[in-house]
Design an enzyme around this catalytic site. Sequence first.
Site, PDB file in Angstrom:
ATOM      1  N   ASP A  47       0.741  -1.266  -0.069  1.00 14.21           N
ATOM      2  CA  ASP A  47      -0.049  -0.018   0.005  1.00 14.21           C
ATOM      3  C   ASP A  47       0.828   1.261  -0.019  1.00 14.21           C
ATOM      4  OD1 ASP A  47       0.802  -0.556   2.572  1.00 14.21           O
ATOM      5  OD2 ASP A  47      -1.229  -0.216   3.537  1.00 14.21           O
TER       6      ASP A  47
HETATM    7  C1  LAN Z   1       3.725  -1.101  10.204  1.00 14.56           C
HETATM    8  C2  LAN Z   1       3.340   0.456   9.840  1.00 14.56           C
HETATM    9  C3  LAN Z   1       2.757   0.517   8.454  1.00 14.56           C
HETATM   10  C4  LAN Z   1       1.779  -0.495   8.220  1.00 14.56           C
HETATM   11  C5  LAN Z   1       0.629  -0.176   7.104  1.00 14.56           C
HETATM   12  C6  LAN Z   1       1.412   0.542   5.584  1.00 14.56           C
HETATM   13  C7  LAN Z   1      -0.286   0.988   7.416  1.00 14.56           C
HETATM   14  C8  LAN Z   1      -0.185  -1.181   6.527  1.00 14.56           C
HETATM   15  O1  LAN Z   1      -1.086  -0.854   5.697  1.00 14.56           O
HETATM   16  C9  LAN Z   1       0.818  -2.424   6.180  1.00 14.56           C
HETATM   17  C10 LAN Z   1       1.700  -2.881   7.487  1.00 14.56           C
HETATM   18  C11 LAN Z   1       2.685  -1.720   7.891  1.00 14.56           C
HETATM   19  C12 LAN Z   1       3.785  -1.493   6.910  1.00 14.56           C
HETATM   20  C13 LAN Z   1       3.391  -2.071   9.473  1.00 14.56           C
HETATM   21  C14 LAN Z   1       3.713  -3.477   9.630  1.00 14.56           C
HETATM   22  C15 LAN Z   1       3.927  -3.732  11.030  1.00 14.56           C
HETATM   23  C16 LAN Z   1       4.854  -2.531  11.642  1.00 14.56           C
HETATM   24  C17 LAN Z   1       5.905  -2.312  10.771  1.00 14.56           C
HETATM   25  C18 LAN Z   1       3.970  -1.214  11.504  1.00 14.56           C
HETATM   26  C19 LAN Z   1       2.615  -1.292  12.316  1.00 14.56           C
HETATM   27  C20 LAN Z   1       4.776  -0.350  12.433  1.00 14.56           C
HETATM   28  C21 LAN Z   1       5.393  -1.233  13.589  1.00 14.56           C
HETATM   29  C22 LAN Z   1       5.096  -2.903  13.197  1.00 14.56           C
HETATM   30  C23 LAN Z   1       6.314  -3.567  13.700  1.00 14.56           C
HETATM   31  C24 LAN Z   1       5.710  -5.061  13.480  1.00 14.56           C
HETATM   32  C25 LAN Z   1       6.756  -3.343  15.115  1.00 14.56           C
HETATM   33  C26 LAN Z   1       7.480  -4.072  15.701  1.00 14.56           C
HETATM   34  C27 LAN Z   1       6.773  -5.396  16.424  1.00 14.56           C
HETATM   35  C28 LAN Z   1       6.967  -6.485  16.191  1.00 14.56           C
HETATM   36  C29 LAN Z   1       5.775  -7.454  16.476  1.00 14.56           C
HETATM   37  C30 LAN Z   1       8.271  -7.263  15.256  1.00 14.56           C
END
Ligand code: LAN
Length: 725
Positions: A451
Amino acid sequence: MYQPLSIPNSASTPFSDYSRWRLLVNDGGRHTWHYLKTDKECEEWPQNSVDKFWLGMDLNLPDLPTPKDALDAARNGYKFYKHLQSHDGHWAGEYGGPMFLLPGLVIGSYVTGMTFTEQEKLEMIRYLMNRAHPEDGGWGIHVEGHSTVFGTALNYTALRLLGMDAEHPVCVKARATLHKLGGATSTPAWGKFWLSILNVYEWEGNNPVPPEVWLLPDWFPFHPHRWWIHCRTVYVPMGYLYGVKFKAEEDDLILALRQELYTENYYSIDWPAQRNNVNKVDLYAPHSRLFDTINVFLSSYEHCTLPPLRRTAIDRAYELVVFEDENTEYQTLGPVSKMFNLIVRTHRDGPESDAYKQHLIKRQDFMWMGAEGMMMCGTNGSQLWDIGFIMQALVETGLANEEENRESCVKALEWLDEAQMREDPKHLEYRHSTKGAWGFSTKEQGYTVSDCTGEGLKAVMYLQFELDFTPKLVSERRMCDAVDLMLSLQNSNGGFASYELIRGSPWLEWLNPAEVFGDIMIEYCYPECTTSVITSLSIFRKHYPNYRKEDIDRTIRNAIKYLHAAQKPEGGWLGSWGICFTYATQFALESLSLVGETYETSERVRRACQFLIGKQRADGGWGESYKSCEQGRWIDHAETQHVQTCWAVMSLMYAKYPYPEPIERGVRLVMSRQLPNGSWPQEAIEGVFNKTCAIAYPNFKFSFPIWMLGKAHKYLAELKSSALP
Ligand code: LAN
């Protein structure tokens, strides 16, 4: 020798001089905070409005004329928001919320001998003090959550490592809560792991994390390359660290923590009995029976590991860690792998190595200085995500064409141009292609997100095609690269997942080891991701009708089928990355409008509108709690939220909802919350991940109101004129 710091009892005033903090923005949107030591440095590098805003300092901006209408309110909003645009064209921002990341930063740094400055230490302490639960002094999994053992044991440990005395009232209160919950033995798996690394919890108290899983053949149904990328990227270094049973050298503080974290004598704890001991206040995804059985076998294997096999497996995990470090210039995919990889590299390469130095430099990208102190961010920023929305908002509302906003749009386009990835990763193993992609944060971080590529391309197309004053920086070929990449990401059910294709079967979720997160084992399709991809494909198709026409048409058709199937019987769509139904429904209805499914033509769109209308409150707003995401059903927030109100009103407009009243009421609510300088105050947290963990998108409070108000202005005018006889 450990020397506790002298810490005031109250954290309401800063522990450092806030006029000395600066955000350095460079290298394609990297953000790092620096504390200037001398007055001379301060003079040479004055504090700007971006620094001041994020530090919570007054920008001293004059009040703007009271807006005459919704478009005027949007205009005022952008007048303010432009002050937060960095010189390179993007919007920096805080990305806090999760409360299990700072302890990883602190523990990982402690065990590798990576130091912090005095001010960083003090402000991290202050952040933890400000974020302690006001009643019990503990911490949860995220800033708005209830106190858990995971949050309290880890953040207590972080405070102590940062230099807070055990008898400081904050420690005393937090320890009492931890003990009331039974002590750190019942912390979930990732808590156990961090504490083991620090040598304040024994390795036998962990379920095995055998690195040998990386030696399985790729075709194996549970080979980790099939797992969700965040899960596998965390478990690579974990496998290494478990394999070598990494632990910090004992010191006085470690010995003290062994006393403080437990209610019983550390040396008489039955460690193997703690492996599955997870406190009920923490538990979200209990182990399956299958997982427990596998752990019994794996635990027996731990008594008779074959040393050459284990060595080979550890070497393989190390190799994958190096690939990850090198592919991402040491940013790594996220904050957890960041610190685990650092420990692995320190263990293998030593603190004199280049890897260590690079990790030190990039560690700074995760440390954010906010009004309440210093935190660890969820990623190295949300650069692309924020610029993508505000640029679309500006173009759609017509504000981009206004003289005073043109330069800002050109700057943003320059940033977007730089941020597109042009190559595949250096080490391609298990990685999806990246050529043509935009990631969530910066190009350097280097991960395709479906996205983000969609939103990035949309923003570029809007800026280049809809505005005649912009330079056409991104070539047709590069847009086609983005399209090729997105087309390669569609799953067989038509939907789009986050970073990769779905590679594993849903039964892998039975092996979810993390206990506190749901749906982390494999990729899943998301209405949000699916929408961003297909809306950008459809805009692209208008401009380049002949490029892979059939592929694009088919992709959109199949994606719509997925969205139909994902609708909940009540009418909404469940959000996975924003809170919650208002977020995902906005995306889904945008998609459906693409293919002409609107209130007038589609029963399912009418159902969605009725669902939303049923949730509108007396004040005209919508408000959902993060708990909606945990429980998969709508749960009201105590107050209406202006960001969610924007999503709901956007949904109604995508649906071409024919009655103005609910839209007008939503508009009035959002306008009523606008401050005289054009900004909006921070309300409840906006985002979420893995079902349970809330995460902040503070820039949403600007981009979505500007977008919604500008769009509603036009929409309501058209609605009224079409209602005229
Ligand atoms: C994110 C942030 C952005 C998010 C969007 C783009 C909004 C979404 O549409 C796709 C998934 C994604 C890229 C995403 C995946 C998981 C993340 C990276 C996070 C929520 C930000 C932090 C999270 C990450 C997994 C945090 C670390 C924790 C673990 C459990 C490893």
